[in-house]
Design a protein around this motif. Structure first.
Motif, PDB file in Angstrom:
ATOM      1  N   SER A 530       5.008 -35.338 -43.376  1.00 43.72           N
ATOM      2  CA  SER A 530       5.271 -36.672 -44.098  1.00 43.72           C
ATOM      3  C   SER A 530       4.229 -36.822 -45.342  1.00 43.72           C
ATOM      4  O   SER A 530       4.800 -37.448 -46.205  1.00 43.72           O
ATOM      5  N   LEU A 533       6.341 -35.363 -48.229  1.00 43.05           N
ATOM      6  CA  LEU A 533       7.618 -36.032 -48.622  1.00 43.05           C
ATOM      7  C   LEU A 533       7.498 -36.842 -49.978  1.00 43.05           C
ATOM      8  O   LEU A 533       8.732 -36.708 -50.702  1.00 43.05           O
ATOM      9  N   ALA A 538      11.159 -38.530 -51.022  1.00 48.82           N
ATOM     10  CA  ALA A 538      12.001 -38.783 -49.942  1.00 48.82           C
ATOM     11  C   ALA A 538      11.580 -39.908 -49.146  1.00 48.82           C
ATOM     12  O   ALA A 538      10.111 -40.139 -49.319  1.00 48.82           O
ATOM     13  N   HIS A 539      12.253 -40.666 -48.888  1.00 46.09           N
ATOM     14  CA  HIS A 539      12.133 -41.974 -48.165  1.00 46.09           C
ATOM     15  C   HIS A 539      12.408 -42.051 -46.747  1.00 46.09           C
ATOM     16  O   HIS A 539      13.597 -41.945 -46.229  1.00 46.09           O
ATOM     17  N   LEU A 540      11.294 -42.051 -45.982  1.00 43.23           N
ATOM     18  CA  LEU A 540      11.656 -41.860 -44.441  1.00 43.23           C
ATOM     19  C   LEU A 540      12.066 -43.363 -43.985  1.00 43.23           C
ATOM     20  O   LEU A 540      11.525 -44.207 -44.368  1.00 43.23           O
ATOM     21  N   THR A 541      12.917 -43.140 -43.033  1.00 41.89           N
ATOM     22  CA  THR A 541      13.589 -44.566 -42.330  1.00 41.89           C
ATOM     23  C   THR A 541      12.424 -44.649 -41.079  1.00 41.89           C
ATOM     24  O   THR A 541      12.089 -43.776 -40.560  1.00 41.89           O
ATOM     25  N   LEU A 543      11.851 -46.733 -37.529  1.00 38.32           N
ATOM     26  CA  LEU A 543      12.481 -47.195 -36.568  1.00 38.32           C
ATOM     27  C   LEU A 543      12.124 -48.568 -36.279  1.00 38.32           C
ATOM     28  O   LEU A 543      10.898 -49.229 -36.540  1.00 38.32           O
ATOM     29  N   GLN A 547      14.827 -50.008 -31.569  1.00 36.01           N
ATOM     30  CA  GLN A 547      15.381 -48.888 -31.634  1.00 36.01           C
ATOM     31  C   GLN A 547      14.215 -47.768 -30.945  1.00 36.01           C
ATOM     32  O   GLN A 547      14.688 -47.065 -30.227  1.00 36.01           O
ATOM     33  N   PHE A 559       8.055 -37.772 -32.576  1.00 36.44           N
ATOM     34  CA  PHE A 559       9.609 -38.136 -32.398  1.00 36.44           C
ATOM     35  C   PHE A 559      10.233 -37.215 -31.429  1.00 36.44           C
ATOM     36  O   PHE A 559      11.293 -37.426 -31.001  1.00 36.44           O
TER      37      PHE A 559
END
Lengths: 566, 586
Positions: A530, A533, A538-541, A543, A547, A559
């Motif tokens: 991370s 990134l 990059a854009h991490l989603t 939860l 979820q 994860f």
């Protein structure tokens, strides 16, 4: 950084002017900084580094249990000395022991070679005899020349540009100082990239003392900059064997300073402390080991019940492995071939031996360039993967007469034997991405009827009596280490992993880690990823709570379960 | 376990008795999926009952669609096909009845099922795939008597089976022959091991889908020396003529299409409960058989050497048993073998994403902007396929490692909201729920396609689309237009269920991998020396996994290189494998 410096001299233009060299000659230049003189020196340096590693690992010193990986480091320049070579090959089977699946030696741990050279002004007195002081008056270090600190600082600044993860880590954790109270004794290559790591550790609160893990790889200017910055560094380029151990011992500094964490690359430091200052282990919370070799030694210690602290194996973390193998090789195969041969890939028939991580990387890159790729494989699962990825799985003999390039990445020995070389077509390129220099059976080519002609640094033509030529790259050694660079980004992954492993070991509650070798917890592996990134924007989603509950995992990872294959 | 079982029964009953709920999927799913979570579900069973009542209209579609997919033997099929076509709503778009209450309930059920995460597809594809060819077109000559009441004998005079109609055997044989073409690995296995008969003495009781592909497996087991008794693991999936063909050659099969819940357990019981025949191996898909034997005939387990379980669900149940210390024989988890996993996920989805989208929408991919949610095995497959066709692919991911992989593979990693207004296609493969919400659907552009490759039907919040202001229009089988008040249309495929199960086929080759893995697991368990396997759940030994792969290489005319003795020694390996340590990631 390495790239920038190397590119100008890298294609070997200057050197090719020199015409063919006899293979045994030692003056192949490839890498290097701006000056041509250095460029000419770089490769011998590399070789000497490898040799240096060898001398410290020879069975004679009672450390023959070492992993195959080690032999990689052992391999030195290929003089055509039949006797010795023969011996060496005879020796191999005995050394075997364990199998390495990863590259034989961690790429990142060797990477520093590409940017090694730094000295021009030679003064001959050994740094051991000199008294030097930093501008703040401390003198607890031993390096070549403290006055070069400024220059080293610039080198470090360049490296920082490509190691954003560590910079982010500094920012995020700088306030907490998770390493405050840590006394880190380190033994790695002393290069600009490591310097960024060391200074990060310092900013996170650690006190560091550092030695070099290779007698040739140190960048003197960087060492000076580190010393000036307050790190106690004991390293210079071209130490003697005696200097090497002296540096390590000074670095441990048993009398004045008690380390509580070890950061090692190759296991020498750990070994030394184990031998000479076993008492220190009482205070040591853990060892972080980066290289295949060092990890192997740790596992052996653990097996024998002799490991008396927790050790962290960062070599096998997912992120590092993928970068050392798949991604790195995907790029360097093209780079290495281009630099050495100016080869055009489109429509060329390429045979890749082995479809592991390295092979997968090579195949993907070559196909992307329009190469027609064949694969040989021994493992049916990997072979099936190759089939499903659309590569023809063949035996070497089926296609050897028609291919233009043969690339070995099996980790095995004598994958390409003399009989295969006999049948290759004129101009066929042979190179090795896999492991040590065992994959191509070179000694078999050292017979009187074959003529070797050095046409460029690291490029040999082997000429058959009928005039047919085979192009051999890097004398069968690793193409990507010899003929292309390892990107700082890859080093950044390794360095970040090391830093996080240190933090984890140092802050772990009593009892989490016993006297064993551990893999980096998946969560930290994910954190390393991370931190890198942002380089890709990059854009991490994230939860949602709901979820996360549905999946039964924490919002912040890990994860995946441990057995996940990525 | 008992409690779980009771719940099971309920849910199964619901789903089985409900006249074909959604379509193929649901029955496969249901027994599988519901069971996994049944423990958590106990309180929601009442609700579940109503839930499976469904829109009648989809009933035919399901069957006809599956008939459609069996285009292999066209001559046989032409009539059926045309009738199928006319039945399929493609030609007469039907306004979908919006039945809030029921649907709502169905969706509200899902969250309670939560429980555990599956990383692999929620259910093994291979175990469901038989659906594609499940429809028995020969059934048109239906006679209404239950097979249970009929007395039939095969040509050899044996009557120890219970199928719809033994006279269909010849037709079933042809089906099996077709399947054999793509299952060369099993045929190779027969040839290689036939003389040794590694299963001689094995008495296998099996409970799987009974389809042509399974038949090839069963006949392979027989060829290797085993005696088999077989029953169906799903009340709808049986191909009657295949069951007949199996009975004809002497396999005791108890299965027909459209069993009732009662029939289902009766079949299992008949299969197991035989005085003269005590099974010593179990081959299960879903865990029903194992469960039944545990309940009714615990003594039989004394003779059982092992269980081979294929599905995620069944494996999960086995792990639970094992955790509770109640597992009294070794069990083999073939679901998680490398080869099977890769084929169920990466390779299979790589093909079916394109197939599924093409069949339903005839979309052209070049230059289209696609967002793929999730970059696990399924996501990797989808992305590779889409990129190859020239689509511009974005990724959303929660796991930084997978995100970094996506970056390195050249995909932009974004948050869904960043690209939702511009993308043409959204594909979910996260295994999560509500990945695409109403809020996001509101912002999608006109004509964008939404589909799910991941897990169950939870990923797209379809329930949120069932509000009065939105019009649903069924434009084709499995294709709904959801129309916003301003006229914007979003194309929803398979109502948010798995696209690849609903709208494309699972290739026999993938099934072949699974079947071969099962056969080898059988051989391994049966021949393992005493003590190698204890009372626990095992993964297939890597060597067997490698063997499965090697049996399939011939299809590709792939030539494996052999290690020389010297090389093997150098690597410290056996020449014949296993070639990689267990932690190897492939």
């Amino acid at each position: 950084m390495a790239e920038e410096q190397q590119l100008p001299g890298a294609s070997g233009e200057e050197d090719t002017g020199d015409g063919p060299h006899p293979p045994a000659e030692d003056d192949r230049g490839d890498a290097g900084e701006s000056s041509k003189e250095q460029a000419a020196n770089a490769i011998p340096n590399l070789l000497r580094m490898l040799k240096a590693a060898e001398s410290r690992w020879t069975p004679g010193q009672g450390r023959d249990g070492t992993k195959e990986g080690v032999t990689e480091a052992l391999k030195t320049d290929m003089k055509i000395q039949l006797t010795e070579q023969e011996e060496e090959f005879n020796k191999r089977p005995m050394k075997t022991v364990p199998r390495t699946l990863s590259r034989s030696i961690s790429q990142s741990s060797t990477v520093s070679y590409s940017s090694v050279s730094s000295d021009c002004l030679e003064d001959e007195s050994s740094p051991r005899n000199k008294v030097q002081k930093t501008s703040k008056g401390t003198s607890d270090f031993c390096i070549k020349d403290i006055k070069r600190a400024d220059f080293g600082r610039r080198e470090i600044a360049i490296a920082e540009q490509e190691m954003p993860a560590l910079m982010v880590l500094r920012k995020r954790a700088g306030a907490e100082k998770p390493l405050s109270g840590a006394k880190v004794v380190g033994c790695t290559h002393v290069t600009a990239q490591t310097a960024v790591l060391i200074e990060t550790l310092a900013l996170l609160g650690a006190q560091c003392r550092w030695a070099a893990c290779n007698i040739f790889s140190t960048q003197n200017a960087v060492a000076a900059a580190l010393a000036e910055g307050g790190t106690c560094v004991f390293a210079w380029k071209e130490e003697t064997e005696d200097d090497f151990w002296w540096c390590i011992d000074r670095c441990v500094g048993a009398d004045i300073w008690q380390p509580n964490v070890i950061l090692d690359d190759g296991g020498d430091l750990t070994h030394w402390i184990d031998k000479k200052h076993p008492g220190l282990f009482k205070k040591i919370r853990g060892v972080v080991e980066e290289s295949v070799t060092g990890v192997y030694r740790l596992y052996q210690l653990a097996k024998d019940g002799k490991l008396c602290v927790a050790a962290m194996n960062v070599n096998d973390s997912v992120t590092k492995q993928k970068f050392d193998n798949l991604y790195c090789c995907k790029e360097s195969i093209l780079d290495g071939l281009k630099r050495t041969t100016d080869f055009m890939f489109g429509g060329k028939q390429v045979l890749v031996c082995g479809y592991g991580e390295v092979g997968k990387g090579c195949c993907a890159a070559l196909r992307a360039m329009g190469g027609v790729v064949y694969v040989t494989e021994v493992d049916p699962i990997c072979a099936l993967q190759a089939c499903m990825d659309g590569f023809r799985v063949v035996q070497l003999n089926q296609v050897i007469r028609q291919v233009d390039v043969v690339i070995t990445c099996t980790g095995n020995k004598q994958v390409v034997a003399r009989e295969h070389l006999e049948r290759m077509k004129n101009g066929c390129i042979v190179c090795n991405m896999g492991h040590s220099d065992t994959e191509i059976h070179l000694t078999s080519l050292q017979t009187p009827e074959l003529r070797w002609e050095r046409v460029r640094p690291l490029v040999d033509h082997i000429i058959w009596p009928d005039g047919r030529r085979i192009v051999l790259l890097a004398e069968g050694r690793l193409l990507n280490l010899s003929c292309s660079t390892v990107p700082t980004f890859v080093l950044s992954i390794t360095a970040t992993t090391q830093a996080l492993a240190l933090i984890e070991l140092f802050n772990a509650p009593e009892g989490r880690y016993k006297q064993d070798v551990y893999l980096l917890p998946k969560k930290l592996d994910e954190y390393v990823a991370s931190l890198h990134l942002p380089s890709f924007d990059a854009h991490l989603t994230e939860l949602t709570d709901e979820q996360a509950k549905y999946l039964g995992i924490s919002k912040h990872g890990p994860f995946k379960p441990n057995y996940y294959r990525y | 376990m008992t409690r779980a079982c009771d719940v099971d029964k309920h849910t199964q009953e619901d789903n089985r008795s409900a006249t074909s709920t959604e379509d193929l999927l649901s029955f496969f799913w249901v027994p599988g999926n519901e069971r996994t979570v049944s423990v958590n579900m106990s309180e929601s069973t009442g609700e579940a009952k109503q839930a499976s009542k469904e829109v009648k209209e989809s009933e035919n579609v399901a069957e006809k669609y599956s008939a459609l997919t069996v285009s292999k033997n066209t001559e046989m099929n032409m009539e059926e096909l045309s009738s199928a076509f006319s039945a399929v709503p493609t030609h007469k778009p039907v306004k979908k009845q919006i039945q809030f209450v029921e649907d709502k309930q169905e969706f509200s059920r899902f969250p309670t099922k939560a429980g555990r995460r599956s990383l692999s597809r929620s259910i093994s594809q291979s175990s469901t795939d038989s659906y594609s060819s499940a429809a028995s077109y020969t059934d048109s000559s239906d006679d209404e008597t239950s097979p249970r009441d009929k007395t039939q004998v095969n040509s050899k005079g044996s009557g120890d089976f219970c199928v719809k109609n033994i006279r269909q055997a010849e037709f079933g044989r042809r089906e099996i022959e077709i399947a054999e073409q793509d299952m060369s690995a099993l045929l190779a296995l027969r040839k290689r091991a036939q003389s040794e008969k590694p299963l001689a003495g094995a008495k296998i009781v099996g409970c799987t889908h009974i389809t042509a592909q399974t038949a090839v497996l069963i006949e392979t087991l027989v060829a290797l020396g085993a005696q088999c008794r077989w029953t169906a693991c799903n009340i709808y999936s049986t191909q009657n003529e295949v069951a007949a063909a199996l009975s004809e050659i002497g396999v005791a099969v108890f299965a027909w299409k459209g069993e009732s819940e009662d029939d289902f357990w009766w079949c299992i019981d008949r299969c197991v409960n035989n005085e003269e025949w005590q099974p010593n191996m179990i081959l299960d898909d879903g865990g029903d058989l194992t469960h039944w034997m545990y309940k009714k005939y615990p003594n039989v387990f004394k003779k059982i050497r092992g269980i081979v379980e294929e599905s995620v669900t069944g494996v999960h149940r086995l792990y639970q048993l094992s955790k509770a210390g109640k597992l009294c024989v070794p069990a083999m988890n073939v679901n998680d073998s490398v080869t099977k996993q890769k084929f169920d996920n990466l390779y299979c989805c790589r093909e079916s994403i394109l197939d599924g989208l093409k069949r339903t929408t005839d979309v052209m991919f070049g230059g289209k902007q696609v967002v793929v949610c999730g970059y696990g095995e399924v996501g990797k497959g989808c992305c590779a396929a889409l990129k190859a066709l020239g689509a511009i692919v974005y990724i959303t991911e929660i796991d930084p490692i997978c995100a970094l992989q996506a970056c390195m593979d050249g995909f932009r990693v974004v948050k869904l909201n960043e690209v939702i207004r511009q993308v043409d296609i959204i594909i979910t493969c996260t295994g999560n729920k509500n990945v695409v919400t109403r809020d996001q659907l509101d912002r999608m552009k006109n004509g964008s396609i939404v589909c799910n490759m991941g897990h169950s039907n939870t990923e797209i919040d379809v329930a949120s689309l069932r509000t009065p202001e939105l019009t649903w229009e069924r434009v084709r089988s499995q294709v709904d237009h959801v129309i916003w008040p301003d006229g914007k249309r979003v194309i929803l495929l398979a109502e948010g269920r798995l696209l690849n199960l609903s709208c494309s086929t699972v290739p026999t080759f993938v099934l072949s991998i699974t079947a071969t893995t099962q056969a080898l697991a059988m051989i391994e368990l049966y021949n393992a020396p005493e003590g190698r396997y204890k009372q626990d759940v095992y993964l297939l030994p890597k060597k067997m996994d490698e063997y499965v792969a090697s049996l399939h290489l011939a299809t590709f005319d792939a030539h494996l290189t052999e290690l020389s003795d010297e090389q093997a020694k150098y690597l410290g390996l056996n020449k014949n494998g296993p070639f990689k340590p267990n932690y190897y990631r492939y």
